[in-house]
Design a protein around this motif. Structure first.
Motif, PDB file in Angstrom:
ATOM      1  N   VAL A   5     -13.840 -10.462   3.109  1.00 60.09           N
ATOM      2  CA  VAL A   5     -12.905 -11.296   3.905  1.00 60.09           C
ATOM      3  C   VAL A   5     -11.611 -11.603   3.149  1.00 60.09           C
ATOM      4  O   VAL A   5     -10.694 -12.193   3.728  1.00 60.09           O
ATOM      5  CB  VAL A   5     -13.565 -12.629   4.355  1.00 60.09           C
ATOM      6  CG1 VAL A   5     -14.769 -12.379   5.230  1.00 60.09           C
ATOM      7  CG2 VAL A   5     -13.905 -13.510   3.161  1.00 60.09           C
ATOM      8  N   GLY A  54      -4.330 -17.412   5.583  1.00 59.98           N
ATOM      9  CA  GLY A  54      -3.983 -18.596   4.773  1.00 59.98           C
ATOM     10  C   GLY A  54      -2.499 -18.637   4.442  1.00 59.98           C
ATOM     11  O   GLY A  54      -1.867 -19.698   4.486  1.00 59.98           O
ATOM     12  N   ILE A  63     -10.462 -16.708  -3.273  1.00 66.63           N
ATOM     13  CA  ILE A  63     -11.309 -16.356  -2.127  1.00 66.63           C
ATOM     14  C   ILE A  63     -12.386 -15.349  -2.559  1.00 66.63           C
ATOM     15  O   ILE A  63     -13.537 -15.429  -2.138  1.00 66.63           O
ATOM     16  CB  ILE A  63     -10.455 -15.800  -0.977  1.00 66.63           C
ATOM     17  CG1 ILE A  63      -9.563 -16.926  -0.436  1.00 66.63           C
ATOM     18  CG2 ILE A  63     -11.313 -15.273   0.157  1.00 66.63           C
ATOM     19  CD1 ILE A  63      -8.446 -16.450   0.438  1.00 66.63           C
ATOM     20  N   ILE A  73      -8.410 -13.460   4.924  1.00 72.51           N
ATOM     21  CA  ILE A  73      -8.212 -14.891   4.621  1.00 72.51           C
ATOM     22  C   ILE A  73      -6.885 -15.095   3.880  1.00 72.51           C
ATOM     23  O   ILE A  73      -6.172 -16.074   4.128  1.00 72.51           O
ATOM     24  CB  ILE A  73      -9.384 -15.453   3.780  1.00 72.51           C
ATOM     25  CG1 ILE A  73     -10.707 -15.282   4.508  1.00 72.51           C
ATOM     26  CG2 ILE A  73      -9.147 -16.923   3.428  1.00 72.51           C
ATOM     27  CD1 ILE A  73     -10.959 -16.215   5.646  1.00 72.51           C
TER      28      ILE A  73
END
Lengths: 248, 276
Positions: free
Chosen positions: B103, B111, B91, B107
């Motif tokens: 982020v 996720g 990411i 995330i």
């Protein structure tokens, strides 16, 4: 009394039982003999309801094997399987006391353990064996544990599937003697499946020979030598030549 | 008719019969597949019915909770740790392209809890548990232990299937929860040691953007995956063929089928929970 009337069973195209008719009286010890693959094991599995016959009727004291209430019906039976069929994940005493630890007749664990140890003693095993796992036992010991499990709840009917298969002659003699003693002292009805003619002579009151999907011969054990039936003669004397094909 | 025309006619006939044979084979395969789906669905339904009716084997349930839940913790934890770390790296590498490095924590958390946590735990449990259940029950079938259970007035469905399915349905959500936490921790370790995040900022970003339903949906998925894994293992074991080859085939089928069903169920549940 166990009564089979015109029992048929096929697996695919292989018609194993083609009309079995036989009666086993209460307290009688019947030994079923016959070549490999003739349906001897299928026969007792049909009686127990493990295999549903395609046709015919099986009754135990008048109760239909297929429609009787299963738990009560099976509670009357004990069975010694060919390979022992002991539960790998349970110690010996829990195998022996399996039926006593669950269901309607469930007993406290201590009482069930005591009963299991008593039954182990009955089949000639020491109490120390109780806490071993089945994998730690020899073949002969596994058979004895299987026998102890079969008689744990004092069943009225006991089935023995090849009780001496894979055992040495001395251990075979021990198991045969145990079966005879136990059946006599409990007054149980017994059906034994075997190829072992020594077992036949030591265990049986009556003998039935299964061949070609039907009962080929049926009679008292003391008449097997003089039956005059060529199939039975060939089988009990282990001859390669005769009406039974050696290549099947 | 000339010899050439007769030859062409014969060739056309051969092609026609080859096409028919292929069609027949396809029909047979479809029929077998539909029959297998029918049998499996019936088995699932029977299992659910038996789960509602006694007798219940609580000792067996406890043993299975230990075997399926507790003993799967190391493999699920390790998988989650590495997955969380790798996710953070990915990411970050993607986010750098449009200045969205910040982020990463949110995330990673979303996720992990929504997708990777339940799917990875489900697949790991499928590999570890479906195979062992299928092998165990398959061996019990081959060695007549299932028949012995019946002769001892015990229903194999109640004694073997129900405790395993119930234990997996209860244990896998817990494994997913633990896996989520370890996966987020993996991302956190990579974030603060390799990607230059401060501990406080990473944790704040993780917590602030995570919602209750993100976590709950993952746990529900875990329960569904646990049910699928144990049910498939039991079904394949009960259907096992004879001998070592039969048990081996049952084990392989249990792992492959449960993995495919987990991925399919994951898609369906994601559609159900998060479709726009």
């Amino acid at each position: 009394m166990i009564e089979l009337q015109n029992v048929h069973k096929a697996f695919g195209r292989n018609q194993v039982l083609k009309g079995i008719d036989i009666e086993v009286a209460r307290g009688e010890s019947l030994v079923v003999i016959g070549g490999s693959g003739t349906g001897k094991s299928v026969l007792i599995k049909c009686i127990l309801g493990l295999v549903a016959p395609d046709a015919g009727r099986i009754t135990v004291d008048g109760h239909d094997a297929l429609t009787a209430e299963r738990t009560a019906f099976l509670a009357r039976f004990g069975m010694l399987f060919q390979g022992g069929a002991l539960f790998d994940s349970l110690p010996v005493w829990q195998n022996v006391a399996f039926r006593l630890l669950q269901g309607r007749g469930k007993r406290p664990r201590d009482a069930a353990r005591d009963t299991a140890i008593g039954k182990l003693r009955r089949v000639g095993l020491k109490p120390e064996v109780a806490d071993l796992m089945p994998a730690e036992l020899s073949g002969g010991m596994q058979k004895r544990v299987g026998l102890a499990r079969a008689i744990a709840d004092d069943p009225e009917i006991i089935f023995f599937d090849e009780p001496t298969a894979g055992l040495d002659p001395i251990m075979s003699g021990v198991i045969n003697a145990l079966i005879r003693e136990i059946v006599d002292e409990m007054g149980a009805t017994a059906i034994t499946i075997t190829h072992d003619m020594r077992s036949v002579r030591e265990i049986a009151h009556k003998v039935a020979m299964l061949h070609g999907g039907v009962i080929r011969w049926h009679g008292p054990v003391d008449r097997i030598e003089t039956s005059g039936d060529p199939y039975l003669d060939q089988f009990i004397h282990g001859r390669a030549d005769g009406p039974i094909e050696s290549v099947r | 008719m000339s010899a050439g025309a007769a030859g062409q006619q014969q060739q056309r006939r051969r092609q026609g019969s080859a096409a028919l044979r292929a069609l027949a084979a396809l029909g047979r395969a479809t029929r077998h597949l539909l029959a297998a789906i029918g049998h499996f669905s019936r088995y699932a339904l029977l299992t659910l019915m038996h789960m509602l009716r006694g007798p219940f084997y609580l000792r067996e349930l406890g043993a299975q909770l230990y075997a399926i839940g507790y003993l799967s913790l190391p493999v699920v934890g390790l998988t989650a740790l590495f997955t969380g770390g790798a996710l953070a790296l990915q990411i970050y590498a993607g986010g750098v392209r449009f200045n969205a490095e910040a982020v990463v924590p949110s995330i990673v958390a979303i996720g992990m809890v929504r997708e990777l946590g339940p799917v990875m735990a489900g697949l790991m449990v499928a590999a570890r548990v479906a195979s062992s259940i299928a092998a165990e029950i398959g061996t019990m079938k081959v060695t007549e232990q299932l028949d012995a259970l019946v002769t001892l007035s015990t229903d194999p469905m109640k004694y073997l299937t129900v405790p395993r399915v119930a234990a997996a349905t209860l244990a896998v959500p817990v494994l997913v929860g633990v896996g989520d936490a370890i996966g987020i921790f993996g991302g956190y370790m990579v974030g603060i040691t390799r990607l230059g995040f401060s501990e406080v900022a990473y944790l704040r970003n993780t917590v602030d953007f995570l919602e209750f339903w993100d976590v709950a949906s993952g746990l529900v998925k875990g329960a569904a995956f646990g049910f699928i894994v144990a049910l498939t293992g039991c079904y394949c074991g009960m259907q096992s063929g004879r001998g070592a080859q039969g048990v081996g085939r049952a084990t392989k089928t249990a792992v492959v089928a449960s993995a495919v069903m987990i991925l399919a169920a994951n898609y369906l549940l994601t559609e159900l929970f998060f479709s726009a």
